[in-house]
Design a protein around this motif. Structure first.
Motif, PDB file in Angstrom:
ATOM      1  N   ARG A 117       0.857  -1.192   0.000  1.00  0.00           N
ATOM      2  CA  ARG A 117       0.000   0.000   0.000  1.00  0.00           C
ATOM      3  C   ARG A 117       0.892   1.241   0.000  1.00  0.00           C
ATOM      4  NH1 ARG A 117      -4.975   0.412   2.532  1.00  0.00           N
ATOM      5  NH2 ARG A 117      -5.222  -1.756   1.874  1.00  0.00           N
ATOM      6  N   VAL A 118       0.453   2.291  -0.663  1.00  0.00           N
ATOM      7  CA  VAL A 118       1.159   3.574  -0.635  1.00  0.00           C
ATOM      8  C   VAL A 118       0.130   4.653  -0.338  1.00  0.00           C
ATOM      9  CG1 VAL A 118       2.779   5.111  -1.803  1.00  0.00           C
ATOM     10  CG2 VAL A 118       2.653   2.707  -2.490  1.00  0.00           C
ATOM     11  N   THR A 119       0.357   5.416   0.723  1.00  0.00           N
ATOM     12  CA  THR A 119      -0.565   6.485   1.103  1.00  0.00           C
ATOM     13  C   THR A 119       0.212   7.783   1.282  1.00  0.00           C
ATOM     14  OG1 THR A 119      -0.337   5.874   3.444  1.00  0.00           O
ATOM     15  CG2 THR A 119      -2.203   4.941   2.239  1.00  0.00           C
ATOM     16  N   VAL A 131       3.980   7.230   2.126  1.00  0.00           N
ATOM     17  CA  VAL A 131       4.264   6.164   3.089  1.00  0.00           C
ATOM     18  C   VAL A 131       4.026   4.820   2.423  1.00  0.00           C
ATOM     19  CG1 VAL A 131       3.682   5.214   5.342  1.00  0.00           C
ATOM     20  CG2 VAL A 131       3.581   7.680   4.986  1.00  0.00           C
ATOM     21  N   HIS A 132       5.076   3.980   2.377  1.00  0.00           N
ATOM     22  CA  HIS A 132       5.021   2.672   1.737  1.00  0.00           C
ATOM     23  C   HIS A 132       4.889   1.597   2.807  1.00  0.00           C
ATOM     24  CE1 HIS A 132       7.355   5.520  -0.652  1.00  0.00           C
ATOM     25  NE2 HIS A 132       7.050   4.831  -1.749  1.00  0.00           N
ATOM     26  N   PHE A 133       3.867   0.755   2.688  1.00  0.00           N
ATOM     27  CA  PHE A 133       3.706  -0.326   3.665  1.00  0.00           C
ATOM     28  C   PHE A 133       4.325  -1.598   3.118  1.00  0.00           C
ATOM     29  CE2 PHE A 133       1.757  -3.848   5.827  1.00  0.00           C
ATOM     30  CZ  PHE A 133       1.708  -3.429   7.148  1.00  0.00           C
ATOM     31  N   VAL A 134       5.258  -2.167   3.901  1.00  0.00           N
ATOM     32  CA  VAL A 134       5.930  -3.404   3.521  1.00  0.00           C
ATOM     33  C   VAL A 134       5.942  -4.342   4.726  1.00  0.00           C
ATOM     34  CG1 VAL A 134       7.384  -2.295   1.787  1.00  0.00           C
ATOM     35  CG2 VAL A 134       8.188  -2.455   4.154  1.00  0.00           C
ATOM     36  N   GLN A 135       6.288  -5.611   4.498  1.00  0.00           N
ATOM     37  CA  GLN A 135       6.299  -6.586   5.590  1.00  0.00           C
ATOM     38  C   GLN A 135       7.702  -6.958   6.054  1.00  0.00           C
ATOM     39  OE1 GLN A 135       3.142  -9.354   3.684  1.00  0.00           O
ATOM     40  NE2 GLN A 135       2.754  -9.527   5.876  1.00  0.00           N
ATOM     41  N   ALA A 136       8.708  -6.247   5.537  1.00  0.00           N
ATOM     42  CA  ALA A 136      10.087  -6.470   5.985  1.00  0.00           C
ATOM     43  C   ALA A 136      10.702  -5.127   6.335  1.00  0.00           C
ATOM     44  CB  ALA A 136      10.899  -7.166   4.896  1.00  0.00           C
ATOM     45  N   ALA A 137      11.446  -5.067   7.437  1.00  0.00           N
ATOM     46  CA  ALA A 137      12.063  -3.817   7.880  1.00  0.00           C
ATOM     47  C   ALA A 137      13.184  -3.408   6.926  1.00  0.00           C
ATOM     48  CB  ALA A 137      12.598  -3.977   9.294  1.00  0.00           C
TER      49      ALA A 137
END
Length: 413
Positions: A68-70, A77-83
């Motif tokens: 997701r990008v908001t 803001v980019h939502f990812v599942q890895a730091a």
């Protein structure tokens, strides 16, 4: 802030740097449990954050998928599942098929909005870029078929004229902004104002990604209109590759129907109408047969010299009317009836009928055993059941009730 995706809508890869990364959760669009992950802010991005009616992009940061990008103020803001490590250099890769589709639909919307207002004076109140089709909400109670046809012809003529589409940035206090079509800026907007120009046709304030020439749209198809809210009309359209996909899907459907109906495309509608008439007739005949069976079942029970105090029947085919016909024919003054219809291992319907006091007492308990809900009055309790496999337990409950009310049981007491 203007992002790289807005400066160059055609860029498919971009090198940048991680500014921050913090733990967060993402709520899926379709509902469900939140997804744990991280919100990542980059120095710049080619992944468009949702806005202006356009959905957000998808892609990769390195080899990490972006879910997701908001937009948050001046940041994407980019939502990812890895730091990701702040300060690290990363390569962004764009899901180009998704982006180009959004570009075609969004630029198509600008073109339709401008031309429909020029031709008929219908202003755009809002629009939605859907997953399969897009909708423009027009400030008019209706559009005629002739208006839709003329509008479609006009926008496609402009596509064939290869009209350039350009993006400009204006200062927030530039007086030219007053001449640009707009529905207003977000409350948290900062920085220059972005204007998308379709040469000689439209100037519109917009944050979205667009094609650079109307010829990139390929074609626009207006599918028709739907009734909108508060005297408005929803104009449904497809642009570019969506038109090609729609034609392919329609052709495949047409081929399948030709094979099933054993006739040509021009005869499909009449063939389906004939099938519908046949099905309705069969359903009517089937319903009459079920009613006749219900009456015969009841009469067979009543013809017996000694009638049981409990009558139990299950039938896969049937409905509420079938069960109520049996109850009406037998009568509920003395006999307790437990009737069910439906698949024995799945959901179905049930009816408990008989003496009022017995039904009021047993109805809710039967419903609970069958994993269902129901309601009743005047000696009947009926409803839906989710656990038809427990009919035997319900029957045992009723049998126990009958045995305690029998004359022999009363004498022993």
């Amino acid at each position: 802030m203007v992002f790289q995706c807005q400066r160059d809508s055609w860029a498919r890869q971009f090198a940048t740097r991680v500014v921050s990364c913090r733990a967060a959760e993402l709520r899926p669009e379709g509902g469900g449990e939140p997804v744990r992950g991280f919100q990542v802010v980059l120095e710049d991005t080619i992944l468009f954050p949702e806005g202006g009616g356009q959905p957000d992009d998808r892609g990769l940061i390195g080899d990490v998928p972006v879910l997701r990008v908001t937009r948050r103020g001046p940041e994407a803001v980019h939502f990812v599942q890895a730091a990701l490590e702040p300060g690290a250099e990363v390569l962004l890769s764009l899901d180009w098929e998704r982006r180009f589709d959004h570009m075609q639909q969004h630029s198509g919307q600008h073109l339709i909005t401008a031309v429909v207002e020029q031709m008929f004076g219908f202003k755009t109140a809002s629009w939605e870029l859907g997953r399969q089709r897009s909708v423009i909400e027009l400030d008019t109670p209706s559009m005629t078929a002739e208006q839709i046809e003329a509008l479609e012809r006009s926008v496609n003529e402009k596509i064939r004229e290869r009209v350039p589409v350009m993006v400009r940035e204006l200062a927030a206090d530039d007086p030219e902004i007053e001449t640009v079509r707009s529905r207003g800026l977000p409350d948290d907007h900062v920085g220059p104002v972005r204007v998308v120009d379709i040469k000689g046709i439209d100037s519109n304030m917009c944050c979205g990604t667009h094609v650079s020439n109307l010829s990139d749209l390929q074609v626009i198809k207006l599918l028709g209109t739907e009734k909108g809210k508060k005297n408005k009309t929803n104009l449904v359209f497809l642009a570019g590759n969506r038109v090609l996909k729609s034609i392919e899907q329609s052709y495949n459907t047409e081929k399948a129907l030709t094979s099933l109906l054993k006739n040509g495309p021009g005869e499909h509608v009449e063939a389906v109408k004939r099938l519908q008439s046949s099905v309705k007739l069969l359903q009517k005949n089937n319903l009459n047969l079920i009613r006749d069976i219900a009456v015969l079942i009841a009469r067979d029970f009543k013809s017996k010299p000694v009638q049981s105090e409990l009558f139990v029947l299950h039938r896969k085919e049937g409905d509420s009317e079938f069960m109520n016909i049996i109850a009406n024919e037998i009568g509920t003054e003395e006999t307790l009836m437990f009737l069910t219809v439906g698949d024995e291992k799945e959901a179905g319907l049930f009816l408990l009928a008989g003496p009022v006091e017995a039904v009021e007492n047993l109805g809710p308990r039967v419903a609970e055993l069958l994993g269902g809900k129901g309601a009743g009055k005047r000696g009947r309790f009926q409803g839906k059941a989710t656990k038809m496999s427990r009919r035997g337990e319900a029957q045992a409950l009723l049998q126990e009730f009958i045995s305690h009310r029998s004359p022999e049981a009363e004498k022993k007491e």
